[in-house]
Design a protein around this motif. Structure first.
Motif, PDB file in Angstrom:
ATOM      1  N   SER A 100       9.784  14.556  -3.196  1.00  0.00           N
ATOM      2  CA  SER A 100       9.978  13.617  -4.197  1.00  0.00           C
ATOM      3  C   SER A 100       8.647  12.705  -4.522  1.00  0.00           C
ATOM      4  CB  SER A 100      10.962  12.594  -3.726  1.00  0.00           C
ATOM      5  OG  SER A 100      12.299  13.398  -3.923  1.00  0.00           O
ATOM      6  N   PRO A 101       7.848  12.249  -3.284  1.00  0.00           N
ATOM      7  CA  PRO A 101       6.832  11.414  -3.563  1.00  0.00           C
ATOM      8  C   PRO A 101       5.670  12.263  -4.181  1.00  0.00           C
ATOM      9  CG  PRO A 101       7.060  11.966  -1.151  1.00  0.00           C
ATOM     10  CD  PRO A 101       8.113  11.987  -1.743  1.00  0.00           C
ATOM     11  N   LEU A 102       5.600  13.412  -4.098  1.00  0.00           N
ATOM     12  CA  LEU A 102       4.643  14.353  -4.707  1.00  0.00           C
ATOM     13  C   LEU A 102       4.723  14.055  -6.360  1.00  0.00           C
ATOM     14  CD1 LEU A 102       4.447  17.443  -2.632  1.00  0.00           C
ATOM     15  CD2 LEU A 102       3.102  15.222  -2.380  1.00  0.00           C
ATOM     16  N   VAL A 134       1.006   7.277  -1.662  1.00  0.00           N
ATOM     17  CA  VAL A 134       2.151   7.185  -2.519  1.00  0.00           C
ATOM     18  C   VAL A 134       3.412   7.801  -1.548  1.00  0.00           C
ATOM     19  CG1 VAL A 134       3.767   8.076  -4.355  1.00  0.00           C
ATOM     20  CG2 VAL A 134       1.516   7.472  -4.788  1.00  0.00           C
ATOM     21  N   SER A 135       3.118   8.683  -0.609  1.00  0.00           N
ATOM     22  CA  SER A 135       4.158   9.259   0.205  1.00  0.00           C
ATOM     23  C   SER A 135       4.303   8.368   1.507  1.00  0.00           C
ATOM     24  CB  SER A 135       3.527  10.795   0.791  1.00  0.00           C
ATOM     25  OG  SER A 135       3.530  11.854  -0.105  1.00  0.00           O
ATOM     26  N   LEU A 136       3.296   7.741   1.810  1.00  0.00           N
ATOM     27  CA  LEU A 136       3.609   6.671   2.620  1.00  0.00           C
ATOM     28  C   LEU A 136       4.499   5.669   2.599  1.00  0.00           C
ATOM     29  CD1 LEU A 136      -0.045   6.619   4.518  1.00  0.00           C
ATOM     30  CD2 LEU A 136       2.078   7.615   5.501  1.00  0.00           C
ATOM     31  N   ILE A 196       2.601   1.854  -7.942  1.00  0.00           N
ATOM     32  CA  ILE A 196       1.838   1.952  -9.352  1.00  0.00           C
ATOM     33  C   ILE A 196       0.413   1.191  -8.934  1.00  0.00           C
ATOM     34  CG2 ILE A 196       1.501   0.600 -11.276  1.00  0.00           C
ATOM     35  CD1 ILE A 196       4.673   1.216 -11.688  1.00  0.00           C
ATOM     36  N   GLY A 197       0.431   0.415  -8.043  1.00  0.00           N
ATOM     37  CA  GLY A 197      -0.896  -0.331  -7.600  1.00  0.00           C
ATOM     38  C   GLY A 197      -1.941   0.832  -6.885  1.00  0.00           C
ATOM     39  N   THR A 198      -1.374   1.853  -6.193  1.00  0.00           N
ATOM     40  CA  THR A 198      -2.189   2.673  -5.655  1.00  0.00           C
ATOM     41  C   THR A 198      -2.827   3.653  -6.557  1.00  0.00           C
ATOM     42  OG1 THR A 198      -0.455   4.599  -5.356  1.00  0.00           O
ATOM     43  CG2 THR A 198      -0.920   2.787  -3.528  1.00  0.00           C
ATOM     44  N   ILE A 204      -2.356  -2.108  -3.619  1.00  0.00           N
ATOM     45  CA  ILE A 204      -1.038  -2.140  -3.285  1.00  0.00           C
ATOM     46  C   ILE A 204      -0.495  -3.759  -3.385  1.00  0.00           C
ATOM     47  CG2 ILE A 204       0.787  -2.174  -1.415  1.00  0.00           C
ATOM     48  CD1 ILE A 204      -0.580   0.377  -0.245  1.00  0.00           C
ATOM     49  N   TRP A 205      -1.329  -4.591  -2.875  1.00  0.00           N
ATOM     50  CA  TRP A 205      -0.716  -6.149  -2.676  1.00  0.00           C
ATOM     51  C   TRP A 205      -0.893  -6.877  -3.766  1.00  0.00           C
ATOM     52  CZ3 TRP A 205       2.412  -5.832   1.332  1.00  0.00           C
ATOM     53  CH2 TRP A 205       1.771  -5.095   2.358  1.00  0.00           C
TER      54      TRP A 205
END
Length: 280
Positions: A100-102, A134-136, A196-198, A204-205
């Motif tokens: 799913s994260p892919l 995204v996966s993490l 989305i930030g990545t 991220i933050w």
């Protein structure tokens, strides 16, 4: 909100080929889950009391119910009967968590690039560049979402086995289930903002901070999109009761494609909402 929904709709139509790909993925996954659950549930249904015993007197029914529940409780807690099924479900969940994260990485990256004026899809590029962060984030979200199960599921199962009726069990389990649902929805909103930030290189933050600053419009947009999905689901279910035969089957199968399109539309609208908050 209407502006973000309109922008998200146009962006999702620009990724119609990815909607088809995601639909096929969901279709294969659904068939796999169905066959697995059918292999698990069908043997259990054979152990239910036969139909002629259901019409027996209330004392006999109480005795049958007590015996059936006692046997079920013994098999679940005192034997390893459930272990193979738990391992099977764990394997399916692990496959879902890996794949799913892919799709999220590729889809979010492609929508961001298209929104920046790129004329081509960057789905595979997004997977190659952004799959790890995204996966993490997706895995961390899954862990946090499943944490309440450590406390809720054993107590919920015990409550269900000890309840006098299904309605009593539902009333007892409803508060915990509702809180778990709210917890999962909140995690979904916040971790999507971080994903989305990545892909936008914002970070991220900062992206999480923008989502928190505009949480009400962000959450309101998401709830509106989820409401559209629930309305579509209710409509299709109603049509299935009213229309029988081939038409109902075609409508029901077509709903799964519409559901996939709604999912992509929701993600695109959320992306536009968060990008707007970061630009202001």
């Amino acid at each position: 909100m209407k502006t973000f929904m309109a922008q998200g709709w146009r962006l999702s139509l620009n990724h119609f080929h990815l909607v088809l790909l995601l639909f096929l993925y969901q279709l294969v996954w659904g068939l796999l889950i169905y066959r697995t659950m059918d292999n698990v549930v069908a043997p259990l249904l054979k152990r239910l009391p036969p139909a002629e015993m259901v019409n027996a007197s209330s004392g006999v029914l109480d005795s049958i119910k007590s015996q059936f529940l006692a046997e079920a409780q013994f098999q679940l807690f005192k034997t390893d009967l459930a272990y193979p099924y738990l391992w099977m479900l764990g394997g399916l969940l692990a496959a879902r968590i890996l794949l799913s994260p892919l799709f999220n990485a590729g889809l979010l990256y492609s929508m961001h690039q298209r929104g920046q004026g790129s004329g081509k899809s960057s789905f595979l590029t997004g997977i190659r560049k952004k799959w790890l962060p995204v996966s993490l984030l997706y895995w961390l979200q899954t862990i946090l979402a499943l944490l309440p199960a450590w406390w809720l599921l054993p107590r919920g199962l015990q409550t269900a086995l000890q309840s006098a009726s299904a309605s009593d069990a539902a009333v007892a389990l409803l508060p915990g289930a509702a809180l778990w649902l709210v917890w999962g929805a909140l995690l979904s909103l916040l971790f999507l903002a971080m994903q989305i930030g990545t892909v936008t290189e914002e970070g991220i933050w900062p992206s999480l901070w923008h989502a928190l600053k505009r949480f009400l419009p962000y959450a309101g947009l998401t709830l509106a999109m989820w409401g559209i999905g629930l309305l579509a689901s209710f409509t299709v279910s109603s049509l299935s009761f009213l229309w029988a035969g081939l038409v109902a089957l075609l409508v029901h199968q077509g709903y799964y494609f519409a559901k996939t399109l709604l999912k992509v539309w929701t993600m695109a609208s959320q992306l536009k909402c968060l990008q707007s908050s970061s630009d202001t």
